[in-house]
Design a protein around this motif. Structure first.
Motif, PDB file in Angstrom:
ATOM      1  N   LYS A   1      25.397  11.538 -11.212  1.00  0.00           N
ATOM      2  CA  LYS A   1      26.002  12.020 -10.040  1.00  0.00           C
ATOM      3  C   LYS A   1      25.112  11.830  -8.937  1.00  0.00           C
ATOM      4  O   LYS A   1      25.324  12.319  -7.607  1.00  0.00           O
ATOM      5  CB  LYS A   1      26.470  13.453  -9.957  1.00  0.00           C
ATOM      6  N   ALA A   2      24.003  11.046  -9.116  1.00  0.00           N
ATOM      7  CA  ALA A   2      23.037  10.638  -7.988  1.00  0.00           C
ATOM      8  C   ALA A   2      22.363  11.923  -7.787  1.00  0.00           C
ATOM      9  O   ALA A   2      21.606  11.936  -6.500  1.00  0.00           O
ATOM     10  CB  ALA A   2      23.659   9.831  -6.792  1.00  0.00           C
ATOM     11  N   ARG A   3      22.239  12.904  -8.653  1.00  0.00           N
ATOM     12  CA  ARG A   3      21.157  14.069  -8.045  1.00  0.00           C
ATOM     13  C   ARG A   3      19.693  13.642  -8.499  1.00  0.00           C
ATOM     14  O   ARG A   3      19.605  13.142  -9.678  1.00  0.00           O
ATOM     15  CB  ARG A   3      21.513  15.317  -9.109  1.00  0.00           C
ATOM     16  N   VAL A   4      18.897  13.928  -7.936  1.00  0.00           N
ATOM     17  CA  VAL A   4      17.499  13.592  -8.001  1.00  0.00           C
ATOM     18  C   VAL A   4      16.593  14.709  -8.232  1.00  0.00           C
ATOM     19  O   VAL A   4      16.527  15.610  -7.785  1.00  0.00           O
ATOM     20  CB  VAL A   4      16.740  12.484  -6.840  1.00  0.00           C
ATOM     21  N   MET A   5      15.889  14.303  -9.410  1.00  0.00           N
ATOM     22  CA  MET A   5      14.723  15.220  -9.814  1.00  0.00           C
ATOM     23  C   MET A   5      13.494  14.589  -9.337  1.00  0.00           C
ATOM     24  O   MET A   5      13.198  13.813 -10.625  1.00  0.00           O
ATOM     25  CB  MET A   5      14.935  15.855 -11.406  1.00  0.00           C
ATOM     26  N   ASP A   6      12.768  14.656  -8.654  1.00  0.00           N
ATOM     27  CA  ASP A   6      11.640  14.042  -8.031  1.00  0.00           C
ATOM     28  C   ASP A   6      10.347  15.035  -7.976  1.00  0.00           C
ATOM     29  O   ASP A   6      10.607  16.223  -7.690  1.00  0.00           O
ATOM     30  CB  ASP A   6      11.929  13.342  -6.702  1.00  0.00           C
ATOM     31  N   PHE A   7       9.086  14.565  -8.697  1.00  0.00           N
ATOM     32  CA  PHE A   7       8.166  15.485  -8.574  1.00  0.00           C
ATOM     33  C   PHE A   7       6.583  14.553  -8.864  1.00  0.00           C
ATOM     34  O   PHE A   7       6.969  13.427  -9.181  1.00  0.00           O
ATOM     35  CB  PHE A   7       8.138  16.268  -9.876  1.00  0.00           C
ATOM     36  N   ILE A   8       5.816  15.140  -8.421  1.00  0.00           N
ATOM     37  CA  ILE A   8       4.300  14.595  -8.549  1.00  0.00           C
ATOM     38  C   ILE A   8       3.936  15.035  -9.778  1.00  0.00           C
ATOM     39  O   ILE A   8       3.985  16.282 -10.259  1.00  0.00           O
ATOM     40  CB  ILE A   8       3.452  14.841  -7.239  1.00  0.00           C
ATOM     41  N   ALA A   9       3.256  14.301 -10.605  1.00  0.00           N
ATOM     42  CA  ALA A   9       2.571  14.659 -11.990  1.00  0.00           C
ATOM     43  C   ALA A   9       0.905  13.989 -11.838  1.00  0.00           C
ATOM     44  O   ALA A   9       0.654  13.275 -11.305  1.00  0.00           O
ATOM     45  CB  ALA A   9       3.391  13.939 -12.972  1.00  0.00           C
ATOM     46  N   TYR A  10       0.482  14.956 -13.025  1.00  0.00           N
ATOM     47  CA  TYR A  10      -0.897  14.564 -13.229  1.00  0.00           C
ATOM     48  C   TYR A  10      -1.246  14.536 -14.837  1.00  0.00           C
ATOM     49  O   TYR A  10      -0.184  14.860 -15.279  1.00  0.00           O
ATOM     50  CB  TYR A  10      -1.921  15.900 -12.522  1.00  0.00           C
ATOM     51  N   PRO A  11      -2.389  14.085 -15.165  1.00  0.00           N
ATOM     52  CA  PRO A  11      -2.311  14.020 -16.745  1.00  0.00           C
ATOM     53  C   PRO A  11      -1.950  15.009 -17.332  1.00  0.00           C
ATOM     54  O   PRO A  11      -2.061  16.299 -16.980  1.00  0.00           O
ATOM     55  CB  PRO A  11      -3.999  13.519 -16.872  1.00  0.00           C
ATOM     56  N   ASP A  12      -1.633  15.086 -18.604  1.00  0.00           N
ATOM     57  CA  ASP A  12      -1.559  15.963 -19.684  1.00  0.00           C
ATOM     58  C   ASP A  12       0.040  16.837 -19.043  1.00  0.00           C
ATOM     59  O   ASP A  12       0.075  18.026 -19.342  1.00  0.00           O
ATOM     60  CB  ASP A  12      -2.532  17.082 -19.960  1.00  0.00           C
ATOM     61  N   LYS A  13       0.733  15.998 -18.625  1.00  0.00           N
ATOM     62  CA  LYS A  13       2.196  16.501 -18.168  1.00  0.00           C
ATOM     63  C   LYS A  13       2.068  17.580 -17.385  1.00  0.00           C
ATOM     64  O   LYS A  13       2.580  18.510 -17.389  1.00  0.00           O
ATOM     65  CB  LYS A  13       3.106  16.861 -19.686  1.00  0.00           C
ATOM     66  N   ASN A  14       1.246  17.523 -16.363  1.00  0.00           N
ATOM     67  CA  ASN A  14       1.048  18.702 -15.316  1.00  0.00           C
ATOM     68  C   ASN A  14       1.894  18.276 -14.276  1.00  0.00           C
ATOM     69  O   ASN A  14       1.549  17.322 -13.325  1.00  0.00           O
ATOM     70  CB  ASN A  14      -0.422  18.821 -14.906  1.00  0.00           C
ATOM     71  N   PHE A  15       2.949  18.669 -14.055  1.00  0.00           N
ATOM     72  CA  PHE A  15       4.155  18.537 -13.209  1.00  0.00           C
ATOM     73  C   PHE A  15       4.331  19.575 -12.049  1.00  0.00           C
ATOM     74  O   PHE A  15       4.231  20.865 -12.081  1.00  0.00           O
ATOM     75  CB  PHE A  15       5.672  18.409 -13.683  1.00  0.00           C
ATOM     76  N   ASN A  16       4.484  18.982 -10.776  1.00  0.00           N
ATOM     77  CA  ASN A  16       4.703  19.809  -9.625  1.00  0.00           C
ATOM     78  C   ASN A  16       6.112  19.611  -8.916  1.00  0.00           C
ATOM     79  O   ASN A  16       6.163  18.692  -8.406  1.00  0.00           O
ATOM     80  CB  ASN A  16       3.464  19.688  -8.487  1.00  0.00           C
ATOM     81  N   PHE A  17       6.849  20.438  -9.357  1.00  0.00           N
ATOM     82  CA  PHE A  17       8.350  20.291  -8.886  1.00  0.00           C
ATOM     83  C   PHE A  17       8.756  20.608  -7.385  1.00  0.00           C
ATOM     84  O   PHE A  17       9.776  20.487  -6.831  1.00  0.00           O
ATOM     85  CB  PHE A  17       9.256  20.960  -9.998  1.00  0.00           C
ATOM     86  N   ASP A  18       7.547  21.200  -6.850  1.00  0.00           N
ATOM     87  CA  ASP A  18       7.544  21.650  -5.348  1.00  0.00           C
ATOM     88  C   ASP A  18       7.440  20.238  -4.499  1.00  0.00           C
ATOM     89  O   ASP A  18       7.714  20.442  -3.237  1.00  0.00           O
ATOM     90  CB  ASP A  18       6.398  22.483  -5.113  1.00  0.00           C
ATOM     91  N   TRP A  19       6.928  19.441  -4.917  1.00  0.00           N
ATOM     92  CA  TRP A  19       6.759  18.184  -4.187  1.00  0.00           C
ATOM     93  C   TRP A  19       8.054  17.130  -4.465  1.00  0.00           C
ATOM     94  O   TRP A  19       8.747  17.251  -5.477  1.00  0.00           O
ATOM     95  CB  TRP A  19       5.567  17.093  -4.805  1.00  0.00           C
ATOM     96  N   SER A  20       8.437  16.484  -3.285  1.00  0.00           N
ATOM     97  CA  SER A  20       9.570  15.587  -3.436  1.00  0.00           C
ATOM     98  C   SER A  20       9.063  14.525  -2.621  1.00  0.00           C
ATOM     99  O   SER A  20       8.616  14.497  -1.690  1.00  0.00           O
ATOM    100  CB  SER A  20      10.989  16.413  -3.029  1.00  0.00           C
ATOM    101  N   TRP A  21       9.935  13.355  -3.016  1.00  0.00           N
ATOM    102  CA  TRP A  21       9.768  12.154  -2.262  1.00  0.00           C
ATOM    103  C   TRP A  21      10.320  12.476  -0.968  1.00  0.00           C
ATOM    104  O   TRP A  21      11.358  13.453  -0.730  1.00  0.00           O
ATOM    105  CB  TRP A  21      10.469  11.065  -2.723  1.00  0.00           C
ATOM    106  N   PRO A  22       9.381  12.210   0.220  1.00  0.00           N
ATOM    107  CA  PRO A  22      10.048  12.119   1.569  1.00  0.00           C
ATOM    108  C   PRO A  22      11.283  11.814   1.730  1.00  0.00           C
ATOM    109  O   PRO A  22      11.995  10.594   1.276  1.00  0.00           O
ATOM    110  CB  PRO A  22       9.268  11.212   2.367  1.00  0.00           C
ATOM    111  N   LYS A  23      12.347  12.602   2.220  1.00  0.00           N
ATOM    112  CA  LYS A  23      13.799  12.744   2.175  1.00  0.00           C
ATOM    113  C   LYS A  23      14.245  11.410   2.776  1.00  0.00           C
ATOM    114  O   LYS A  23      15.266  10.807   2.410  1.00  0.00           O
ATOM    115  CB  LYS A  23      14.269  13.776   3.057  1.00  0.00           C
ATOM    116  N   ASP A  24      13.698  10.813   3.940  1.00  0.00           N
ATOM    117  CA  ASP A  24      14.314   9.467   4.718  1.00  0.00           C
ATOM    118  C   ASP A  24      13.691   8.409   4.124  1.00  0.00           C
ATOM    119  O   ASP A  24      14.136   7.282   4.469  1.00  0.00           O
ATOM    120  CB  ASP A  24      13.871   9.850   6.069  1.00  0.00           C
ATOM    121  N   ASP A  25      12.860   8.679   2.855  1.00  0.00           N
ATOM    122  CA  ASP A  25      12.367   7.346   2.196  1.00  0.00           C
ATOM    123  C   ASP A  25      13.063   7.147   1.028  1.00  0.00           C
ATOM    124  O   ASP A  25      12.387   6.107   0.147  1.00  0.00           O
ATOM    125  CB  ASP A  25      10.690   7.449   2.041  1.00  0.00           C
TER     126      ASP A  25
END
Length: 216
Positions: free
Chosen positions: A111-135
């Motif tokens: 449905k084109a729902r996007v789960m985007d996040f920034i990640a670091y080694p050992d599966k350290n995920f930050n879901f508060d980050w997202s790809w810039p909306k207009d990009d």
């Protein structure tokens, strides 16, 4: 023994010509290389065909997944990360270098729902980050025997995150397929372009990435 790094050539097109419809139906897609070399190293079952295509112009990197699957699973109770995470989806990971510190992930369902996040080694995920909306722009469509996820990522944002080096983008290309096991339970099959050679499914390792080469 180290694997040879896989490469995919991204052909160039004239600027501002490709229109994202969610159907992958622009004639310009006929100029793209079709990548269908996907595998599921951890699952003996045969997987349905997955096709990936990419093109680029001076402004955007375009991508299109076509997944041949007549039984799509999507969790629609809400638009949360958990719902997307429990749905059939395609995934793109980008990294500046093999340290994975950091790397950037976008996982997109039917449905084109996007789960985007920034990640670091050992599966350290930050879901508060997202790809810039207009990009980032994504559309999708579902047919009787397939679904399409089509999108565009601005070249500016890829450069902002140091993801283009010598016209190459280090990229992981993946798919998650959920199948019913018993009752109401669904289990994922993990599908990847590059076999990371891990004992259990894991896309979050350096060996899961290949290279997109932007051609002139």
């Amino acid at each position: 023994m180290n694997q040879e790094i896989k490469n995919y050539d991204v052909n160039s097109i004239a600027t501002n010509q490709l229109i994202i419809s969610g159907k992958g139906d622009s004639d310009l897609w006929k100029t793209a290389v079709v990548l269908d070399d996907f595998c599921s190293p951890w699952d003996p079952k045969m997987i349905s065909r997955t096709e990936f295509k990419a093109l680029w112009d001076s402004v955007q990197l375009f991508f299109c997944f076509t997944v041949y699957d007549a039984e799509i699973h999507i969790e629609e109770k809400d638009d949360s990360i958990d719902s997307i995470n429990n749905s059939d989806r395609v995934e793109l990971f980008f990294r500046p270098d093999s340290s994975l510190n950091p790397y950037y992930c976008m996982e997109i369902d039917t449905k084109a729902r996007v789960m985007d996040f920034i990640a670091y080694p050992d599966k350290n995920f930050n879901f508060d980050w997202s790809w810039p909306k207009d990009d980032l722009f994504v559309k999708s469509s579902v047919n009787s025997n397939s679904f399409v996820v089509e999108g565009a990522i601005s070249i500016g944002s890829l450069k902002q995150f140091n993801l283009i080096n010598n016209n190459q983008i280090e990229t992981g290309i993946f798919r998650a397929k959920y199948s019913k096991t018993d009752g109401s339970n669904y289990e994922p099959t993990w599908i990847t372009w590059v076999n990371p050679v891990t004992e259990t499914p894991n896309f979050h390792v350096s060996s899961a990435f290949g290279i997109l080469t932007l051609k002139d």
